[in-house]
Design a protein around this motif. Structure first.
Motif, PDB file in Angstrom:
ATOM      1  N   HIS B 176       0.828  -1.199   0.000  1.00 17.67           N
ATOM      2  CA  HIS B 176       0.000   0.000   0.000  1.00 17.67           C
ATOM      3  C   HIS B 176       0.867   1.254   0.000  1.00 17.67           C
ATOM      4  O   HIS B 176       0.602   2.228  -0.715  1.00 17.67           O
ATOM      5  CB  HIS B 176      -0.921  -0.017   1.221  1.00 17.67           C
ATOM      6  CG  HIS B 176      -1.718   1.230   1.392  1.00 17.67           C
ATOM      7  ND1 HIS B 176      -2.760   1.572   0.567  1.00 17.67           N
ATOM      8  CD2 HIS B 176      -1.615   2.253   2.294  1.00 17.67           C
ATOM      9  CE1 HIS B 176      -3.265   2.730   0.945  1.00 17.67           C
ATOM     10  NE2 HIS B 176      -2.587   3.158   1.994  1.00 17.67           N
ATOM     11  N   LYS B 320      -7.405   2.104   8.299  1.00 19.61           N
ATOM     12  CA  LYS B 320      -7.391   1.608   6.923  1.00 19.61           C
ATOM     13  C   LYS B 320      -7.409   0.090   6.813  1.00 19.61           C
ATOM     14  O   LYS B 320      -7.700  -0.454   5.751  1.00 19.61           O
ATOM     15  CB  LYS B 320      -6.098   2.084   6.229  1.00 19.61           C
ATOM     16  CG  LYS B 320      -6.122   3.526   5.782  1.00 19.61           C
ATOM     17  CD  LYS B 320      -4.850   3.805   4.996  1.00 19.61           C
ATOM     18  CE  LYS B 320      -4.865   5.205   4.427  1.00 19.61           C
ATOM     19  NZ  LYS B 320      -3.531   5.570   3.925  1.00 19.61           N
ATOM     20  N   LEU B 324      -8.187  -2.213   3.488  1.00 22.04           N
ATOM     21  CA  LEU B 324      -7.057  -2.801   2.760  1.00 22.04           C
ATOM     22  C   LEU B 324      -7.207  -4.320   2.651  1.00 22.04           C
ATOM     23  O   LEU B 324      -6.956  -4.902   1.592  1.00 22.04           O
ATOM     24  CB  LEU B 324      -5.738  -2.458   3.466  1.00 22.04           C
ATOM     25  CG  LEU B 324      -5.309  -0.988   3.370  1.00 22.04           C
ATOM     26  CD1 LEU B 324      -4.020  -0.758   4.155  1.00 22.04           C
ATOM     27  CD2 LEU B 324      -5.104  -0.585   1.908  1.00 22.04           C
ATOM     28  N   ASP B 327      -9.925  -5.096   0.127  1.00 24.50           N
ATOM     29  CA  ASP B 327      -9.429  -4.890  -1.243  1.00 24.50           C
ATOM     30  C   ASP B 327      -8.533  -6.045  -1.655  1.00 24.50           C
ATOM     31  O   ASP B 327      -8.591  -6.538  -2.781  1.00 24.50           O
ATOM     32  CB  ASP B 327      -8.636  -3.576  -1.336  1.00 24.50           C
ATOM     33  CG  ASP B 327      -9.541  -2.366  -1.166  1.00 24.50           C
ATOM     34  OD1 ASP B 327     -10.777  -2.558  -1.216  1.00 24.50           O
ATOM     35  OD2 ASP B 327      -9.018  -1.255  -0.959  1.00 24.50           O
ATOM     36  N   TRP B 328      -7.703  -6.445  -0.703  1.00 26.36           N
ATOM     37  CA  TRP B 328      -6.783  -7.551  -0.977  1.00 26.36           C
ATOM     38  C   TRP B 328      -7.560  -8.832  -1.287  1.00 26.36           C
ATOM     39  O   TRP B 328      -7.274  -9.532  -2.256  1.00 26.36           O
ATOM     40  CB  TRP B 328      -5.869  -7.752   0.237  1.00 26.36           C
ATOM     41  CG  TRP B 328      -4.959  -8.931   0.154  1.00 26.36           C
ATOM     42  CD1 TRP B 328      -3.795  -9.022  -0.551  1.00 26.36           C
ATOM     43  CD2 TRP B 328      -5.139 -10.207   0.798  1.00 26.36           C
ATOM     44  NE1 TRP B 328      -3.234 -10.265  -0.385  1.00 26.36           N
ATOM     45  CE2 TRP B 328      -4.034 -11.009   0.437  1.00 26.36           C
ATOM     46  CE3 TRP B 328      -6.108 -10.735   1.644  1.00 26.36           C
ATOM     47  CZ2 TRP B 328      -3.885 -12.312   0.898  1.00 26.36           C
ATOM     48  CZ3 TRP B 328      -5.956 -12.017   2.108  1.00 26.36           C
ATOM     49  CH2 TRP B 328      -4.858 -12.797   1.733  1.00 26.36           C
TER      50      TRP B 328
END
Lengths: 204, 334, 556
Positions: B176, B320, B324, B327-328
């Motif tokens: 990231h 976050k 994250l 999204d991963w």
């Protein structure tokens, strides 16, 4: 003195029921005759306490016993088969009849050996039931029943299926018990049993 | 025979029960690699007990996350005085439990690649996340994320799952930091290089990497120090990525409900002295949190020196992380 | 007339009923507390979060899918193995193979997985040979392949073991008839094998399904990535970093619902009664074979043995250097031996506790006819398998806190939980033998006054000693190799064997960890070996006319 008074029993969900009424004096033998399913075994199981009657009374010497647990009743049963614990040897099987925890006096141990000798089973104490013939197994069961010294013996087809030699030997043992004052209830459809052992008999 | 055996067993465990009643006891919740016999734990215990007239007790929980879990369950009645073994990824969550007290210690001795002025947590060691590779299987490792992503598909790497493991989460933050919004796309490209995504660092290192299943594994930049100093082999090295590396800091903190706060604070002070820190480099295989000068083992001179260093403040990580991870997951299961 | 017969100790009926009920209630309370507290923290149960998330729907779907496949494959492999073992009852190595089959279930996952990778991984032996014979076959362990392979490795031996016992319990008379009629193939299956297996299959499938459904470390190590995620992983994820109790609670409830309803189905069919039937060996009765059947069976058993043994061999080869090394300054045994002692200190009570608790639970369930009173103890046989450990742990903390401070308590707690986790397996082993005592025997025992302690000593103990030894082995071994519970509850600085292994893994001591893994494997082999020897019936029950006096049979 055994008094069975208007003892009624019906299996759940079955139309047919039974009523039993009779007396038996010490030293006497009553033979019960009848086709299979006629209620012979039911009567023996009621007296032994394996079944609960719907009504009526069972008395021993005037005292009602129908509320006692099987182990508290003055009776010993000998069935047609399955009398022995298959995983225990002959001597242990008999010994458990003398004390349920097998705490035996040396006299009792001796009486087991005598019992076996008397029935032609000397030295069989260490055998497993599975290694014995049907006649031998019944003899062991009878030795145990006799050594228990209960005043009432309940015999459910004890000789059926045995050879004539075994029958003769076992009958002799039963007669001896009778002469000692033990009362016998014998369920059998064998004519000879009735003639040789019974004082009275009835058909179901 | 059985009796004698049980006496033997009893004798083996007696030291557990042998507490003298008059000395205060400091309870520290920590994780297995710290408390192991060959880890820093025993040496630290001995050195601290010499000066504190107290007894230092470790309760070993499986990971930083488990320490937190236990702390939450026990709440204010926790017997813990100090927790040791949290990291920057769990700090904020720990703080939110309300069970962590302020340390009010001087952070003067600290020597980290970043400035540290947290009121609750004190670092005791640090390192960089890095890929460690087997020089025999892979003489020329990719030297950047870009190169790794673009290398042929038969190059396999082992990573850890960001949902269950600290280095796993570290890699997520690292990607990231390097790629920002483009990270999910880069993950998707990286996907077919990934042989396995293990639950923990140990699973990957023991079952896969050391079995030769893949030549590269996500680990720490300090890992080769152990292999060089203890295993006496140069076979395993960390590869320096041109994009830079993400920093990992391990911290300890005071438990607010502790009845031994004075003792706990003196332990935190002790943590930043050479007597504590000298056990870190080879026993915890991380950089010490203070400058050890010449006492830093020589092998540490041979480690990679990443530039630039990435580090997200714990509060931002907490904010976050969920997004994250989601999204991963999206990128990896697409 | 004899006066009142001797009263047997512990013969009051309450002794059979109440302890098991209490144990069952305790577990139910524990689960309710754990789940309840998570739900309260969560402020309710919102299943829509799962239904609305593509990821979570995928997790539920994948969990069910891989578990179903694992069950099918495990049973498909187990069936021919069990048939071959039932038909060929004496060949060299048969009993060794049976021991190995018992062992695979209790192997610590990380140790077994490392062995599996050593054989079937990218650099594995089998993979090497396979690639040489069939270049470009595209075998890849990582992904669904690896998950299924590992699940079959763990569960097929268990399934085969259970099926074998069912087949061995076929009445000799039925086998004699089949032999005389020359039945084989389909008709042998229809008349002999299927009737023997049918009662155990539902319970067995449910057990294997549950074990695979809740699988965790295997999925993560061999699954290849987040595409392979089980509910158990998602629950752990929700709690590990996020402390997302609502999410964890919802997922735990889904897991309980799926596995629970499966067990409920099995119950309703009343087919679960005998997972491990009592062993009454009918002596080898020759059945009509197909022309090359023995060759095929031999080949199959050989392959299966290799399948089980190669990973163990890989573990051994990897661990041996560390155990043999003498030059490395401090000996590895300085840590191994004390850790072994501590592990035994936990595992022995846990094993004995599990056996004792199982007996009380089964006695209680058998004693009553009331459906609820029967259900309470029975649930203990399944709940520990399907309740995520984290829920149990939470419940326990709530039950016991405060005051988990000192180490001794912690150890007792770990032993307690370990024996709880072993309960389902021990109960499966003991249920059938305990319920197999027929009504004739019980009737005679009743009349002779063989009650309470006497009944246990004379009737059950001789019949149960062998299953109990096996149950004890399972209990001890499961506890011995357990990482999960001890990691959940924390341990004192001095490690048990699994914690030691974990410490070594976490500190780069890879070769020492391999040594510890092998040591653990050897201990488990030892435990099973010793207990199966102890459980063997005394010599006189196998041979006739042994000279010793048997009024008081000798019991080990």
């Amino acid at each position: 003195m055994l008094d069975v008074e208007h003892l009624c029993f019906r299996y759940p969900e079955q139309a047919r029921g039974w009523e039993y009424h009779f007396s038996l004096s010490p030293g006497h033998c009553v033979a019960i005759h009848g086709a299979s399913g006629s209620g012979k075994t039911t009567l023996l199981n009621l007296i032994a306490g394996f079944l609960e009657p719907d009504s009526g009374q069972i008395k021993w010497n005037g005292t009602p016993i129908q509320n006692l647990k099987p182990w508290n009743r003055p009776v010993t049963s000998v069935f047609q088969e399955h009398n022995l614990f298959e995983h225990l040897d002959v001597a242990t099987n008999i010994g458990l009849g003398l004390h349920p925890g097998l705490k035996l006096t040396s006299e009792q141990k001796k009486s087991i050996n005598q019992g076996l000798e008397r029935t032609g089973l000397a030295g069989f104490g260490t055998r497993m039931p599975g290694d014995l013939s049907g006649g031998q197994r019944q003899r062991v069961a009878l030795v145990r029943a006799i050594l228990r010294r209960q005043p009432l013996l309940l015999l459910d087809e004890p000789l059926t299926g045995l050879d004539s030699e075994a029958k003769t030997a076992l009958r002799a043992m039963l007669l001896e018990e009778k002469s000692r004052g033990v009362a016998l209830v014998l369920a059998s459809h064998d004519e000879d049993d009735r003639k040789l052992l019974a004082d009275s008999y009835w058909n179901l | 025979m059985l009796y004698r055996f049980s006496v033997l067993l009893l004798a083996l465990t007696l030291p557990l029960a042998a507490h003298s009643a008059d000395q205060p006891v400091l309870n520290v919740y920590t994780h297995p690699s710290f408390a192991a016999e060959w880890g820093p734990g025993p040496g630290v215990k001995e050195a601290f007990e010499k000066q504190c007239a107290c007894i230092l007790n470790y309760t070993v929980l499986n990971s930083g996350g488990d320490i937190l879990q236990r702390l939450r369950l026990e709440g204010a009645s926790t017997p813990a005085d100090v927790v040791l073994g949290l990291d920057t990824a769990t700090m904020e969550t720990a703080l939110q439990t309300g069970l962590i007290g302020e340390h009010s210690r001087s952070l003067e001795p600290l020597d980290l690649p970043i400035d540290w002025d947290d009121a609750h947590f004190i670092p005791y060691d640090w390192g960089y996340f890095a890929f460690v590779y087997d020089t025999q299987q892979l003489p020329e490792p990719p030297s950047s994320f870009e190169e790794l992503i673009n290398s042929p598909d038969d190059l396999k790497i082992i990573i850890q799952d960001p949902r269950t493991s600290t280095p796993g989460l570290g890699l997520l933050l690292w990607m990231h930091s390097v790629y920002g919004d483009k990270a999910p796309a880069k993950w998707e490209q990286l996907n077919n290089k990934i042989l396995a995504t293990t639950q923990s660092w140990s699973d990957g290192y023991f079952s896969l990497f050391m079995n030769g299943e893949a030549p590269m594994i996500l680990s720490y930049s300090t890992s080769p120090a152990y292999h060089m100093a203890v295993d006496k082999t140069d076979r395993y090295q960390a590869v320096q990525f041109e994009e830079g590396h993400y920093l990992q800091v391990e911290v300890a903190a005071l438990v607010e409900s502790s009845k031994q706060k004075t003792l706990a604070r003196s332990f935190l002070d002790f943590m930043l002295t050479p007597e504590f820190q000298e056990h870190i480099p080879l026993k915890n295989v991380m950089y010490p949190a203070i400058d050890l000068g010449d006492d830093l083992p020589r092998v540490f001179d041979r480690l990679i020196t990443p530039e630039p260093t990435f580090f997200l403040p714990p509060a931002e990580v907490a904010k976050k992380r969920r997004q994250l991870v989601n999204d991963w997951l999206d990128a990896m299961t697409r | 007339m004899r006066s009142t017969p001797t009263k047997a100790p512990l013969s009051h009926p309450g002794w059979q009923l109440i302890p098991g009920q209490l144990l069952g209630l305790a577990l139910l309370i524990l689960v309710a507390l754990g789940l309840g507290s998570m739900l309260i923290t969560a402020g309710g149960l919102d299943l829509s979060t799962v239904l609305n998330s593509r990821y979570l729907r995928g997790v539920v779907w994948f969990t069910v899918w891989q578990a179903t496949l694992s069950v099918l494959l495990s049973l498909a492999l187990a069936l021919p193995i069990a048939r071959a073992l039932a038909r060929y009852r004496c060949f060299p190595g048969r009993s060794a193979l049976l021991r190995v089959m018992e062992l695979s279930l209790v192997l610590p996952t990380i140790v077994a997985v490392s062995g599996i990778i050593g054989v079937y991984g990218r650099q594995g032996w089998a993979t090497g040979l396979w690639n040489e014979w069939f270049p470009g076959n595209g075998w890849n362990l990582y992904g669904l392949n690896g998950i299924l392979l590992a699940h079959v490795f763990f569960n097929a031996p268990l399934a085969a073991r259970v099926m074998l016992q069912s087949l061995e319990a076929v009445p000799p008379s039925r086998l004699r008839i089949a032999s005389q009629l020359g039945l084989r193939g389909w008709w042998l299956w229809r008349s002999v094998e299927w009737p023997a297996l049918r009662p155990v299959l539902p319970g067995l499938s449910a057990l294997v399904f549950t074990l695979c459904f809740t699988s965790f470390a295997i999925i993560m190590t061999l699954g290849g990535g987040p595409k392979a995620t089980t509910l158990e992983v998602a629950i752990y994820q929700a709690l590990r970093f996020e402390f997302d109790f609502p999410q964890a609670a919802v997922l735990a409830v889904i897991q309980l619902l799926i596995c629970g309803s499966l067990w409920w189905l099995v119950f309703r069919q009343r087919l679960q009664s005998s997972l491990l039937p009592n062993r009454q060996l009918s002596h080898g009765i020759p059945l009509k074979p197909w022309p090359i059947q023995s060759v095929l069976a031999g080949f199959l058993l050989l392959i299966f043995s290799l399948f089980l043994l190669l990973p163990l061999l890989a573990i051994s080869l990897r661990g041996l250097p560390a155990l043999l090394a003498m030059d490395t300054g401090t000996s590895i045994y300085e840590q191994l031996l004390p850790a072994t002692g501590r592990s035994l200190l936990i595992a022995l009570p846990a094993g004995f506790g599990a056996v004792a608790a199982s007996l009380l639970i089964l006695a209680s369930a058998n004693k009553t006819k009331h459906p609820i009173l029967k259900a309470i103890p029975t649930t203990t046989g399944y709940l520990p398998l399907i309740v995520p450990p984290i829920v149990l742990g939470t419940g326990l903390f709530l039950l016991l806190r405060p005051g988990l401070g000192n180490h001794a308590q912690g150890w007792v707690l770990v032993a307690l939980i370990n024996s709880l986790m072993a309960l389902p397996f021990v109960i499966q082993v003991l249920r059938a033998p305990l319920t197999s005592v027929d009504s004739h025997t019980l009737r005679v025992a009743d009349q002779l006054g063989i009650l309470g302690w006497y009944r246990w000593r004379r009737i059950y103990w001789p019949l149960l000693r062998r299953p109990m030894a096996l149950g004890l082995a399972y209990g001890i071994a499961l506890s011995m190799g357990d990482f999960g519970v001890i990691a959940l509850f924390g341990s004192p600085g001095q490690p048990t064997l699994p914690v030691l292994l974990y410490q070594q893994l976490g500190s780069y001591q890879v070769s020492a960890a391999a040594g510890t893994g092998l040591w653990l494997l050897m201990l488990l082999v030892g435990i099973f070996g010793v207990l199966s020897a102890i459980g063997r019936p005394p010599a006189h029950q196998q041979k006739n006319g042994s000279p010793q006096s048997l009024l008081e049979p000798k019991h080990a």
